[in-house]
Design a protein around this motif. Structure first.
Motif, PDB file in Angstrom:
ATOM      1  N   SER A  22       2.113  23.166  11.055  1.00 27.73           N
ATOM      2  CA  SER A  22       0.600  24.223   9.885  1.00 27.73           C
ATOM      3  C   SER A  22      -0.065  23.606  10.664  1.00 27.73           C
ATOM      4  O   SER A  22      -0.424  22.536  10.315  1.00 27.73           O
ATOM      5  CB  SER A  22       1.459  24.920   9.038  1.00 27.73           C
ATOM      6  OG  SER A  22       0.520  25.635   8.638  1.00 27.73           O
ATOM      7  N   LYS A  26      -2.441  25.155  17.347  1.00 24.01           N
ATOM      8  CA  LYS A  26      -1.688  25.816  18.165  1.00 24.01           C
ATOM      9  C   LYS A  26      -1.863  27.095  18.558  1.00 24.01           C
ATOM     10  O   LYS A  26      -1.667  27.562  19.838  1.00 24.01           O
ATOM     11  CB  LYS A  26      -0.190  25.962  17.413  1.00 24.01           C
ATOM     12  CG  LYS A  26       0.291  24.846  17.466  1.00 24.01           C
ATOM     13  CD  LYS A  26       2.325  24.968  16.449  1.00 24.01           C
ATOM     14  CE  LYS A  26       2.567  25.935  15.570  1.00 24.01           C
ATOM     15  NZ  LYS A  26       2.219  25.772  13.980  1.00 24.01           N
ATOM     16  N   SER A  27      -2.086  27.992  17.610  1.00 20.60           N
ATOM     17  CA  SER A  27      -2.920  29.258  17.970  1.00 20.60           C
ATOM     18  C   SER A  27      -4.178  29.411  18.356  1.00 20.60           C
ATOM     19  O   SER A  27      -4.302  30.406  19.103  1.00 20.60           O
ATOM     20  CB  SER A  27      -2.883  30.639  16.089  1.00 20.60           C
ATOM     21  OG  SER A  27      -1.595  29.962  15.841  1.00 20.60           O
ATOM     22  N   SER A  28      -4.764  28.109  18.120  1.00 15.53           N
ATOM     23  CA  SER A  28      -6.676  28.729  18.857  1.00 15.53           C
ATOM     24  C   SER A  28      -6.201  27.995  19.975  1.00 15.53           C
ATOM     25  O   SER A  28      -6.593  28.532  21.251  1.00 15.53           O
ATOM     26  CB  SER A  28      -7.058  27.441  17.875  1.00 15.53           C
ATOM     27  OG  SER A  28      -7.296  27.698  16.469  1.00 15.53           O
ATOM     28  N   ALA A  30      -3.278  28.101  22.041  1.00 12.34           N
ATOM     29  CA  ALA A  30      -2.842  29.979  22.368  1.00 12.34           C
ATOM     30  C   ALA A  30      -4.020  30.414  23.272  1.00 12.34           C
ATOM     31  O   ALA A  30      -3.839  31.363  24.275  1.00 12.34           O
ATOM     32  CB  ALA A  30      -1.969  30.352  21.777  1.00 12.34           C
ATOM     33  N   ARG A  31      -4.852  30.960  22.264  1.00 10.35           N
ATOM     34  CA  ARG A  31      -5.565  32.087  22.276  1.00 10.35           C
ATOM     35  C   ARG A  31      -6.720  31.609  23.778  1.00 10.35           C
ATOM     36  O   ARG A  31      -6.867  32.516  24.863  1.00 10.35           O
ATOM     37  CB  ARG A  31      -6.736  32.410  21.106  1.00 10.35           C
ATOM     38  CG  ARG A  31      -5.929  33.317  19.804  1.00 10.35           C
ATOM     39  CD  ARG A  31      -6.477  34.507  19.128  1.00 10.35           C
ATOM     40  NE  ARG A  31      -7.491  32.600  18.145  1.00 10.35           N
ATOM     41  CZ  ARG A  31      -6.753  32.291  16.968  1.00 10.35           C
ATOM     42  NH1 ARG A  31      -5.381  32.718  16.730  1.00 10.35           N
ATOM     43  NH2 ARG A  31      -7.627  30.809  16.222  1.00 10.35           N
ATOM     44  N   HIS A  43       1.217  36.411  24.699  1.00 14.13           N
ATOM     45  CA  HIS A  43       1.390  35.220  23.586  1.00 14.13           C
ATOM     46  C   HIS A  43       2.266  35.637  22.393  1.00 14.13           C
ATOM     47  O   HIS A  43       1.939  36.669  21.830  1.00 14.13           O
ATOM     48  CB  HIS A  43       0.297  34.728  22.521  1.00 14.13           C
ATOM     49  CG  HIS A  43       0.097  33.793  21.439  1.00 14.13           C
ATOM     50  ND1 HIS A  43      -1.175  35.062  20.459  1.00 14.13           N
ATOM     51  CD2 HIS A  43       0.471  33.287  20.728  1.00 14.13           C
ATOM     52  CE1 HIS A  43      -0.855  33.863  19.569  1.00 14.13           C
ATOM     53  NE2 HIS A  43       0.015  32.867  20.370  1.00 14.13           N
ATOM     54  N   SER A  45       4.418  34.487  19.189  1.00 11.73           N
ATOM     55  CA  SER A  45       3.612  33.727  17.966  1.00 11.73           C
ATOM     56  C   SER A  45       4.702  33.780  16.690  1.00 11.73           C
ATOM     57  O   SER A  45       5.279  35.194  16.701  1.00 11.73           O
ATOM     58  CB  SER A  45       2.421  34.400  17.650  1.00 11.73           C
ATOM     59  OG  SER A  45       2.067  33.077  15.756  1.00 11.73           O
ATOM     60  N   ASP A  47       4.168  33.458  14.147  1.00  8.79           N
ATOM     61  CA  ASP A  47       3.620  34.105  12.212  1.00  8.79           C
ATOM     62  C   ASP A  47       3.521  35.490  12.526  1.00  8.79           C
ATOM     63  O   ASP A  47       3.548  36.682  11.551  1.00  8.79           O
ATOM     64  CB  ASP A  47       2.648  33.720  12.451  1.00  8.79           C
ATOM     65  CG  ASP A  47       2.490  32.192  11.537  1.00  8.79           C
ATOM     66  OD1 ASP A  47       3.115  31.662  11.670  1.00  8.79           O
ATOM     67  OD2 ASP A  47       1.163  31.525  12.030  1.00  8.79           O
ATOM     68  N   ASP A  91       3.959  30.005  19.885  1.00 10.42           N
ATOM     69  CA  ASP A  91       3.141  29.484  19.287  1.00 10.42           C
ATOM     70  C   ASP A  91       4.553  29.497  18.547  1.00 10.42           C
ATOM     71  O   ASP A  91       4.885  29.945  17.921  1.00 10.42           O
ATOM     72  CB  ASP A  91       2.017  30.152  18.859  1.00 10.42           C
ATOM     73  CG  ASP A  91       1.161  29.850  17.290  1.00 10.42           C
ATOM     74  OD1 ASP A  91       1.607  28.943  16.916  1.00 10.42           O
ATOM     75  OD2 ASP A  91       0.444  30.126  17.192  1.00 10.42           O
ATOM     76  N   HIS A  92       4.905  27.915  17.752  1.00 12.40           N
ATOM     77  CA  HIS A  92       6.506  27.842  16.680  1.00 12.40           C
ATOM     78  C   HIS A  92       6.379  26.353  16.596  1.00 12.40           C
ATOM     79  O   HIS A  92       4.997  25.780  17.053  1.00 12.40           O
ATOM     80  CB  HIS A  92       7.271  28.388  17.409  1.00 12.40           C
ATOM     81  CG  HIS A  92       8.774  28.656  17.042  1.00 12.40           C
ATOM     82  ND1 HIS A  92       8.619  28.956  15.356  1.00 12.40           N
ATOM     83  CD2 HIS A  92       9.527  28.218  17.076  1.00 12.40           C
ATOM     84  CE1 HIS A  92       9.914  28.722  15.032  1.00 12.40           C
ATOM     85  NE2 HIS A  92      10.301  28.475  16.312  1.00 12.40           N
TER      86      HIS A  92
END
Length: 209
Positions: A22, A26-28, A30-31, A43, A45, A47, A91-92
């Motif tokens: 966390s 990762k999310s940044s 991915a985007r 994408h 995710s 979340d 994203d995991h």
């Protein structure tokens, strides 16, 4: 490791799998990847799957069971999308060994690019405090577990590069990725440890946030 001829590739979609704690970035990444890849990717995710949930608060034992069902369902959704020929950015995090083992059993290992997203613990804790939407100490609890399997196709250090730099590096890696992939290596090695047991330590490289 040797490059595999194109004729040996699976008909399924490619899974770019970002694994990190966390707040590791990762999310940044991915985007940013969706903006630089130049092709159609989804994408997916974990979340986002949690955000679909509605209903009353659950007691701890029921919550734990429901969360595991969510994670298992997420893995199967990813596998199904890829099997239908869709390319994915996932994203995991492998904060528990069973999650990795479940994905190994479901995904085509030749079509997974496993990317380790790394960051120092002090920086993770700083980011966690700044974002304010994660339980205190979450990244610290995950820190020694997430990369314990020790095998990646590519790795990123998000303190040394930004999301755009990481995304470009991943894009540049795709046409020259090597085989056997990290997932193929892990699928082939002996099951010397039961699910839930500690696994070997990680290795490092660098990339983005």
């Amino acid at each position: 490791m040797t490059a595999r001829p194109e004729s040996g590739a699976s008909a399924g979609g490619l899974i770019i799998f970002l694994n990190g704690t966390s707040s590791s970035g990762k999310s940044s990444i991915a985007r940013a990847l969706l903006g630089v890849l130049g092709e159609t990717y989804f994408h997916m995710s974990v979340d986002a799957f949690h955000a679909m949930r509605s209903g009353p608060a659950l007691p701890p034992d029921e919550l734990a069971a429901m969360l595991e069902r969510t994670w298992r369902g997420f893995h199967r959704a990813v596998a199904g999308m890829a099997a239908a020929g869709n390319d994915l950015v996932v994203d995991h995090l492998f904060s528990e060994p069973w999650r990795l083992h479940d994905c190994l059993s479901l995904f085509d290992p030749s079509n997974v690019v496993l990317v380790g997203v790394h960051c120092s613990l002090p920086e993770l804790e700083r980011r966690e405090r700044a974002r304010g939407d994660r339980p205190a100490g979450l990244a610290a609890r995950q820190f020694d577990r997430v990369h314990a399997h020790g095998v990646y196709d590519l790795e990123c250090d998000t303190e040394r590069a930004g999301a755009q730099d990481c995304a470009r590096r991943i894009k540049e890696f795709l046409p020259r990725r090597r085989f056997p992939t990290a997932f193929e290596q892990m699928t082939a090695r002996p099951a010397s440890q039961p699910a839930g047991a500690p696994e070997p330590a990680r290795n490092d490289i660098q990339a983005g946030a």
